[in-house]
Design a protein around this motif. Structure first.
Motif: not given
Length: 256
Positions: A114-134
């Motif tokens: 709504a403010a003109g910035i495109q952000i797409n949500v990417v859902e993943c399991t907790y294990a995948q989430y931690v791996e991608r952060l790390s």
């Protein structure tokens, strides 16, 4: 290009000012959260007067910050773009196993759109989430951080900290004489966040300086603080002296 935009504090301020934190607290967290006004909890009096993040969107601040980094025009898709019509596209990583955080991520995406910035949500399991952060395989992530008892933000806002995912070092390239090209190396300088925290730990500045610098640099984007929950049983007797800062105060004297 998109990720590089996130490395500018202007882009982080643009995203921050696009958020309706009040709605996120009410809808995603069922009113069990309070809007962040800065990095310190808004109930923390020493920093309260120095934290100015608004709980409702401020499109003027978003536009001003996008303009500073070259996104001055609205394209046909409704996003702010550069001179050739390209808009930054970010992905927001979220743990799919936490319903509240998924709901919050989707609200963030909608509010930024709504403010003109495109952000797409990417859902993943907790294990995948931690791996991608790390591994650093993300652009934005929605996370919940529990601060240390002394409220030290170092590990969150300084590059290399245990929770400072995505926070980059301050790197500049030094000019060297042509006769000595072999010694030209990037120069890693101390970030303003690290500098102010070091000064605070050394007793050279106060909480207001820390709050102001973190808010200006915005290494992370504060969204909200979750409220503590206390379940009380009527069968508990004695001198119950719980408080908002210590819900188990005097616990050893409780009688059941």
């Amino acid at each position: 290009q998109s990720y590089g935009s996130l490395q500018t504090k202007e882009m982080r301020h643009a995203i921050s000012s696009a958020l309706d934190r009040e709605k996120i607290c009410q809808t995603a967290y069922y009113n069990n959260a309070v809007s962040a006004t800065g990095f310190f909890n808004p109930y923390f009096k020493p920093a309260r007067a120095h934290q100015t993040i608004e709980n409702k969107p401020n499109n003027k601040i978003t536009v001003e910050n996008l303009s500073k980094i070259g996104y001055n025009n609205m394209n046909s898709n409704g996003y702010y773009a550069n001179a050739v019509g390209n808009n930054p596209v970010f992905s927001l990583l979220v743990n799919s196993e936490n319903d509240s955080r998924v709901a919050a991520a989707k609200l963030i995406s909608q509010q930024c759109a709504a403010a003109g910035i495109q952000i797409n949500v990417v859902e993943c399991t907790y294990a995948q989430y931690v791996e991608r952060l790390s591994s650093g395989s993300f652009q934005l992530y929605l996370g919940e951080i529990q601060l240390l008892d002394n409220m030290d933000f170092t590990q969150l806002v300084v590059a290399g900290g245990s929770a400072s995912y995505g926070v980059a070092e301050n790197v500049t390239t030094t000019e060297t004489p042509e006769a000595q090209p072999e010694i030209e190396q990037p120069l890693v300088t101390e970030s303003p966040c690290k500098a102010i925290l070091n000064s605070y730990h050394a007793g050279q500045c106060g909480i207001s300086d820390v709050a102001g610098t973190l808010l200006t640099e915005m290494p992370q984007i504060p969204v909200c603080y979750l409220n503590g929950m206390l379940f009380y049983n009527d069968n508990i007797k004695g001198d119950v002296a719980a408080s908002s800062s210590d819900i188990y105060l005097n616990f050893e004297n409780y009688e059941f």
